[in-house]
Design a protein around this motif. Sequence first.
Motif, mmCIF file in Angstrom:
data_model
loop_
_atom_site.group_PDB
_atom_site.id
_atom_site.type_symbol
_atom_site.label_atom_id
_atom_site.label_comp_id
_atom_site.label_asym_id
_atom_site.label_seq_id
_atom_site.Cartn_x
_atom_site.Cartn_y
_atom_site.Cartn_z
ATOM 1 N N ALA A 52 0.650 -0.678 -0.315
ATOM 2 C CA ALA A 52 0.478 -0.640 -0.217
ATOM 3 C C ALA A 52 0.806 0.840 0.096
ATOM 4 N N SER A 53 2.012 1.335 0.198
ATOM 5 C CA SER A 53 3.085 2.345 0.338
ATOM 6 C C SER A 53 3.695 2.602 -0.610
ATOM 7 N N ARG A 54 3.310 1.596 -1.679
ATOM 8 C CA ARG A 54 3.440 2.736 -2.777
ATOM 9 C C ARG A 54 2.529 3.133 -3.889
ATOM 10 N N ALA A 55 3.576 3.544 -5.230
ATOM 11 C CA ALA A 55 2.721 5.311 -6.060
ATOM 12 C C ALA A 55 1.597 4.240 -7.003
ATOM 13 N N TYR A 56 1.026 2.954 -6.767
ATOM 14 C CA TYR A 56 0.031 2.623 -7.547
ATOM 15 C C TYR A 56 -0.449 1.874 -7.087
ATOM 16 N N SER A 57 -1.605 1.333 -7.672
ATOM 17 C CA SER A 57 -1.981 -0.059 -7.276
ATOM 18 C C SER A 57 -2.709 -1.341 -8.185
ATOM 19 N N LEU A 58 -2.894 -2.447 -7.323
ATOM 20 C CA LEU A 58 -2.768 -3.534 -8.673
ATOM 21 C C LEU A 58 -4.335 -4.007 -8.347
ATOM 22 N N HIS A 59 -4.462 -4.654 -9.121
ATOM 23 C CA HIS A 59 -6.448 -5.250 -8.551
ATOM 24 C C HIS A 59 -6.216 -6.501 -9.501
ATOM 25 N N LEU A 60 -6.436 -7.252 -9.210
ATOM 26 C CA LEU A 60 -6.913 -8.417 -10.356
ATOM 27 C C LEU A 60 -8.139 -8.468 -10.716
ATOM 28 N N ALA A 61 -8.203 -7.995 -12.017
ATOM 29 C CA ALA A 61 -9.637 -8.158 -12.555
ATOM 30 C C ALA A 61 -10.750 -9.526 -12.435
ATOM 31 N N ASN A 62 -9.733 -10.397 -13.615
ATOM 32 C CA ASN A 62 -10.163 -11.411 -13.688
ATOM 33 C C ASN A 62 -9.662 -12.542 -13.921
ATOM 34 N N LEU A 63 -9.575 -14.544 -13.489
ATOM 35 C CA LEU A 63 -8.566 -14.740 -13.602
ATOM 36 C C LEU A 63 -9.073 -16.376 -14.984
ATOM 37 N N SER A 64 -8.638 -17.103 -15.029
ATOM 38 C CA SER A 64 -9.101 -18.260 -15.875
ATOM 39 C C SER A 64 -7.620 -18.886 -15.383
ATOM 40 N N ALA A 65 -7.702 -20.175 -15.807
ATOM 41 C CA ALA A 65 -6.576 -20.929 -15.824
ATOM 42 C C ALA A 65 -5.779 -20.856 -17.498
ATOM 43 N N GLY A 66 -5.251 -20.426 -18.208
ATOM 44 C CA GLY A 66 -4.901 -19.566 -18.626
ATOM 45 C C GLY A 66 -4.094 -18.593 -18.711
ATOM 46 N N GLY A 67 -4.486 -17.463 -17.997
ATOM 47 C CA GLY A 67 -4.656 -16.234 -17.924
ATOM 48 C C GLY A 67 -5.285 -15.198 -16.936
ATOM 49 N N MET A 68 -5.108 -14.474 -16.851
ATOM 50 C CA MET A 68 -5.209 -13.400 -15.761
ATOM 51 C C MET A 68 -5.537 -12.204 -15.842
ATOM 52 N N GLY A 69 -6.516 -10.802 -16.389
ATOM 53 C CA GLY A 69 -6.934 -9.632 -16.279
ATOM 54 C C GLY A 69 -6.321 -8.669 -15.071
ATOM 55 N N LEU A 70 -5.542 -7.556 -15.310
ATOM 56 C CA LEU A 70 -5.006 -7.079 -14.556
ATOM 57 C C LEU A 70 -4.999 -5.288 -14.675
ATOM 58 N N ARG A 71 -5.233 -4.628 -13.913
ATOM 59 C CA ARG A 71 -5.325 -3.565 -14.178
ATOM 60 C C ARG A 71 -3.724 -2.883 -13.044
ATOM 61 N N ILE A 72 -3.422 -2.225 -13.056
ATOM 62 C CA ILE A 72 -2.585 -1.163 -12.780
ATOM 63 C C ILE A 72 -3.116 0.656 -12.764
ATOM 64 N N THR A 73 -3.462 1.362 -11.340
ATOM 65 C CA THR A 73 -3.487 2.565 -11.137
ATOM 66 C C THR A 73 -2.398 3.212 -11.043
ATOM 67 N N SER A 74 -1.893 4.149 -11.024
ATOM 68 C CA SER A 74 -0.764 5.102 -11.150
ATOM 69 C C SER A 74 -0.530 6.368 -11.900
ATOM 70 N N ARG A 75 -0.489 7.515 -11.198
ATOM 71 C CA ARG A 75 -0.599 8.842 -11.885
ATOM 72 C C ARG A 75 0.806 8.624 -12.266
ATOM 73 N N ARG A 76 2.289 7.796 -12.818
ATOM 74 C CA ARG A 76 2.533 8.176 -13.654
ATOM 75 C C ARG A 76 2.135 7.438 -14.565
ATOM 76 N N LEU A 77 1.907 6.261 -14.555
ATOM 77 C CA LEU A 77 1.100 5.581 -15.400
ATOM 78 C C LEU A 77 0.312 5.763 -16.386
ATOM 79 N N ALA A 78 -0.873 6.549 -15.979
ATOM 80 C CA ALA A 78 -1.131 7.573 -16.693
ATOM 81 C C ALA A 78 -0.839 8.907 -17.779
ATOM 82 N N ALA A 79 0.496 8.805 -17.432
ATOM 83 C CA ALA A 79 0.219 9.344 -18.503
ATOM 84 C C ALA A 79 1.642 8.490 -19.657
ATOM 85 N N THR A 80 1.825 7.504 -19.075
ATOM 86 C CA THR A 80 2.677 6.237 -20.047
ATOM 87 C C THR A 80 1.909 5.246 -21.002
ATOM 88 N N ARG A 81 1.779 5.733 -22.176
ATOM 89 C CA ARG A 81 0.890 4.728 -23.434
ATOM 90 C C ARG A 81 0.827 2.995 -22.897
#
Length: 188
Positions: A52-81
């Motif tokens: 929680a002390s980091r400047a971003y957060s990770l959220h596991l959006a969904n999961l399957s046997a073969g992969g996952m959806g991941l959401r990364i929120t960050s002010r710095r990342l918002a400006a990145t492609r």
Amino acid sequence: MTAASVPRRRDYRAAIAPAQVLDLALWFADTLGPGDIADPATLGPPQLGRDASRAYSLHLANLSAGGMGLRITSRRLAATRAGAFAGRRFLVRLELDDAGAPLALLLLAEVRRAEAVSGGAELALEFIARARFVKAAGALHLFDLRGRGVDRLAALVCRAGACGPRVAAAAPAQAPRGRARAWYETLA
């Protein structure tokens, strides 16, 4: 119905409750040396984690046997492609509460889709290899997963209701008694 039109178990996805995610940590695979995965003590702290002390957060959006959806929120990342993530590989440590028993996995995943979203990026990751601790060698080894997925994840996703009627959970496994084990020795 043809064999090609029948959904495979890796096609089923389920949302996982945040309380069920005990740990989620990522390392950029291209920053790891050839021996780093074999000897998990050399991995160092994750480059992306749920701290929680980091400047971003990770959220596991969904999961399957073969992969996952991941959401990364960050002010710095918002400006990145978001496209900067396309094709990148991550080493993913995932620990889930599976009907009262922890399920610990270390997976090599590749970004298949990356989209910019408000405040960050959403990534679709495909699991391409799974690390298992080989006690005799005292090291982790990667085993190819392409096209197969992880059986225990498939069972967890089905219990979450993604495969049709809810399936009863199996009885939790008893933890072996004895010396304390390192996180990588508990990999399923």
